[in-house]
Scaffold this active site. Structure first.
Site, short mmCIF file in Angstrom:
data_model
loop_
_atom_site.label_atom_id
_atom_site.label_comp_id
_atom_site.label_asym_id
_atom_site.label_seq_id
_atom_site.Cartn_x
_atom_site.Cartn_y
_atom_site.Cartn_z
N SER A 1 -3.99 39.14 -18.82
CA SER A 1 -3.41 40.28 -17.75
C SER A 1 -3.28 41.58 -18.59
O SER A 1 -3.10 42.68 -17.72
CB SER A 1 -1.95 39.46 -17.28
OG SER A 1 -2.20 38.34 -16.64
N ARG B 1 -1.75 32.60 -7.39
CA ARG B 1 -1.08 31.44 -7.00
C ARG B 1 0.19 31.36 -6.35
O ARG B 1 0.82 30.24 -5.55
CB ARG B 1 -0.88 30.36 -8.30
CG ARG B 1 -2.28 29.93 -8.76
CD ARG B 1 -1.64 29.05 -10.16
NE ARG B 1 -3.03 28.35 -10.67
CZ ARG B 1 -3.40 27.13 -10.21
NH1 ARG B 1 -2.75 26.39 -9.36
NH2 ARG B 1 -4.70 26.76 -10.81
N SER C 1 -9.28 30.02 -16.13
CA SER C 1 -10.77 29.56 -15.79
C SER C 1 -11.28 28.78 -16.97
O SER C 1 -12.15 29.25 -17.48
CB SER C 1 -11.52 30.61 -15.19
OG SER C 1 -11.44 32.00 -16.24
#
Ligand SMILES: Nc1ncnc2c1ncn2[C@@H]1O[C@H](COP(=O)(O)OP(=O)(O)OP(=O)(O)O)[C@@H](O)[C@H]1O
Ligand SMILES: [Mg+2]
Length: 207
Positions: A44, A70, A111
């Site tokens: 991030s 999310r 991921s």
């Protein structure tokens, strides 16, 4: 589980304004910068720093951050392998749309599974999926632990936490690798510069 590929009697609608028109307007090329790595590895941080740098160069980008997504699009998904796959599939499809819109789409998500990342790569035209691997040691990520999640995972209060009791599959052929130099993580501006240089060299910052 969402239904995938179940629609019938559907047709592709062409529009007269295409990707090339939008790229011309924006003076850049649409692409996906896919940032993968452990929790706390700096995904991030890199995504936001890169977004800021691009903005200051008058380039249009948008950050798709795993945690943020999310809260909305993916709020009905958990962290089982199946839900993680669906999470990544949806983000891959959104990233594809953003790249088609002409944006530099920055996706920052753990991921952890190679297969899921490769499926997203396969959605994009050649060379416009740029995988960035945050190659930071688990010890560094765990020492940072800004959300206190590693602590909870070690205490058994979170199950299936990537790097602790869930796998992370390192990329085999990523375009960019960010790693510590002389034992230290490069500052965010240096991480962002590494990606910017790549985008510049490959012509993404011009129409
Ligand atoms: N290059 C850097 N140098 C110093 N500190 C950094 C660097 N990159 C990130 N950090 C710090 O490490 C912590 C974790 O970074 P960040 O939140 O970006 O990780 P993340 O990969 O997005 O994690 P998560 O998957 O949990 O969202 C933050 O406190 C951030 O300030
Ligand atoms: Mg993050």
């Amino acid at each position: 589980m969402a239904s995938v590929g179940k629609s019938t009697n559907i047709f592709w609608q062409e529009c007269s304004v295409g990707k090339l028109d939008r790229q011309k307007l924006l003076k850049q090329k649409g692409c996906v910068v896919w940032i993968t790595g452990l929790s706390g590895s700096g995904k991030s941080t890199l995504a936001c720093t890169l977004g800021r740098e691009l903005h200051s160069r008058e380039k249009l980008s948008y950050v798709l951050d795993g945690d943020n997504l999310r809260h909305g699009l993916n709020k009905n998904l958990g962290f089982t392998a199946e839900d993680r796959a669906e999470n990544i599939r949806r983000v891959g499809e959104v990233a594809k749309l953003f790249a088609d819109a002409g944006l530099i789409c920055i996706a920052s998500l753990i991921s952890p599974y190679r297969r899921d990342r490769d499926s997203c790569r396969a959605l994009l035209p050649d060379a416009s999926f740029i995988e960035v691997f945050m190659n930071m040691p688990l010890e560094l990520c765990e020492a940072r632990d800004p959300k206190g999640l590693y602590k909870l995972a070690r205490a058994g209060k979170i199950k299936g936490f990537t790097g602790i009791d869930d796998p992370y599959e390192r990329p085999l052929n990523c375009e960019i690798e960010i790693k510590p130099e002389n034992g230290f993580c490069p500052p965010p501006s240096d991480m962002a510069r590494q990606v910017l240089t790549y985008l510049e060299d490959k012509g993404f910052l011009q129409e």
